[in-house]
Design an enzyme around this catalytic site. Structure first.
Site, PDB file in Angstrom:
ATOM      1  N   LEU A   1      35.707 131.440 -56.945  1.00 24.50           N
ATOM      2  CA  LEU A   1      35.907 130.732 -58.418  1.00 24.50           C
ATOM      3  C   LEU A   1      36.939 129.637 -58.088  1.00 24.50           C
ATOM      4  CD1 LEU A   1      35.929 133.780 -60.969  1.00 24.50           C
ATOM      5  CD2 LEU A   1      34.338 132.004 -60.658  1.00 24.50           C
ATOM      6  N   ASP A   2      37.245 128.569 -58.721  1.00 24.78           N
ATOM      7  CA  ASP A   2      38.193 127.541 -58.635  1.00 24.78           C
ATOM      8  C   ASP A   2      39.452 128.384 -58.937  1.00 24.78           C
ATOM      9  OD1 ASP A   2      36.147 125.826 -57.993  1.00 24.78           O
ATOM     10  OD2 ASP A   2      36.100 124.900 -59.935  1.00 24.78           O
ATOM     11  N   ARG A   3      40.569 127.662 -58.487  1.00 26.84           N
ATOM     12  CA  ARG A   3      42.175 128.142 -58.986  1.00 26.84           C
ATOM     13  C   ARG A   3      42.165 128.227 -60.477  1.00 26.84           C
ATOM     14  NH1 ARG A   3      47.075 125.547 -59.390  1.00 26.84           N
ATOM     15  NH2 ARG A   3      46.105 123.408 -59.211  1.00 26.84           N
TER      16      ARG A   3
ATOM     17  N   LYS B   1      40.088 137.689 -63.281  1.00 29.98           N
ATOM     18  CA  LYS B   1      40.887 136.699 -62.651  1.00 29.98           C
ATOM     19  C   LYS B   1      41.561 135.600 -63.355  1.00 29.98           C
ATOM     20  CE  LYS B   1      40.497 132.474 -59.544  1.00 29.98           C
ATOM     21  NZ  LYS B   1      41.128 131.662 -60.426  1.00 29.98           N
TER      22      LYS B   1
ATOM     23  N   THR C   1      39.544 128.553 -62.674  1.00 24.80           N
ATOM     24  CA  THR C   1      38.766 129.158 -63.371  1.00 24.80           C
ATOM     25  C   THR C   1      38.913 130.667 -63.583  1.00 24.80           C
ATOM     26  OG1 THR C   1      37.129 127.680 -62.651  1.00 24.80           O
ATOM     27  CG2 THR C   1      36.172 129.884 -63.289  1.00 24.80           C
TER      28      THR C   1
END
Length: 272
Positions: free
Chosen positions: A137-139, A102, A141
């Protein structure tokens, strides 16, 4: 398998060795030979929901087999049966497993109301089946993210009781002090309860601003909150390991299908 290193202990009188402890093994799981499958598993395999959620749907009377409402748990589905959820025909899908490295500024959702790039946008065209991210997952991360339509596996990997191993590389706004290093390993108290890292290590000993942290908790934003609690700002967070999967040879923003060996590893939990 016999343990060659086992040495029998002697009894208190020193005369007779104690017997080797008996290891009781679970009997092998029996699989249906007629092609049938439990209804909750059928619904989970179709990507509709998890097995537990399927049980709730079945008991609510919204699932039909061959036109008949089924509410009994444990009901079997035969290969030639037709299964409906409300008015939607449910078909068993081909299982898809995609590993994504990601990138930043990408949200872990199926659709974003703000029009931001989602993880599904990145893998667009990869398959015709509908897949979903396993966990979040955070934006901002980065790192390892699994996407699949395997509802049963998703539950196994994300339910809090399973506590799957995760390793992150965190870059902080200042060096991590030795006393805070020790606190993270021994445990700190957050607003939602105590937490401690399973392992912690400086990635760059000279600067001590980048650390590797191993954790099993699935609590929301847990790594960022650990450091924020101690007065640090996480400037970069990269998940490098999740349930046996790594981003090895997978560039940022790229994806690939899992191998059969990797899928088998996830289902058996052999990475633990």
């Amino acid at each position: 398998m016999e343990n060659k290193n086992f040495k029998p202990k002697r009894s208190e009188d020193g005369k007779k060795p104690m017997q080797k402890p008996i290891v009781r093994r679970k009997p092998p799981v029996k699989h249906a030979t007629d092609g049938s499958v439990r209804l909750n598993r059928f619904l989970a395999n179709a990507g509709l929901c998890s097995r537990r959620e399927a049980d709730t749907l079945i008991q609510a009377g919204v699932v039909r087999i061959n036109g008949k409402v089924v509410t009994e748990l444990g009901t079997k589905v035969m290969p030639d049966d037709t299964v409906y959820f409300h008015d939607q025909l449910i078909k068993s899908q081909k299982k898809i497993y995609i590993l994504l490295n990601k990138p930043k500024n990408c949200v872990t959702t199926v659709v974003d109301p703000h029009g931001r790039t989602t993880v599904l946008d990145i893998i667009a065209g990869a398959c015709k089946e509908r897949v979903y991210p396993v966990g979040r997952l955070d934006r901002n991360t980065l790192g390892v993210l699994l996407l699949t339509n395997d509802g049963e596996l998703t539950t196994k990997l994300t339910h809090p009781k399973y506590e799957k191993k995760k390793i992150y590389e965190a870059t902080l706004d200042k060096p991590l002090a030795t006393e805070d290093y020790d606190k993270i390993l021994s445990g700190i108290m957050l607003e939602d309860g105590p937490i401690k890292a399973d392992a912690l290590e400086y990635v760059e000993d000279t600067k001590r601003m980048t650390v590797g942290i191993e954790i099993h908790s699935g609590r929301n934003r847990i790594v960022r909150r650990i450091f924020e609690h101690l007065g640090y700002k996480v400037e970069k967070l990269d998940r490098v390991y999740f349930a046996g999967l790594t981003k090895y040879k997978l560039p940022r923003g790229h994806w690939r299908f899992l191998t059969e060996e990797e899928v088998a590893m996830l289902k058996m939990g052999s990475y633990e």
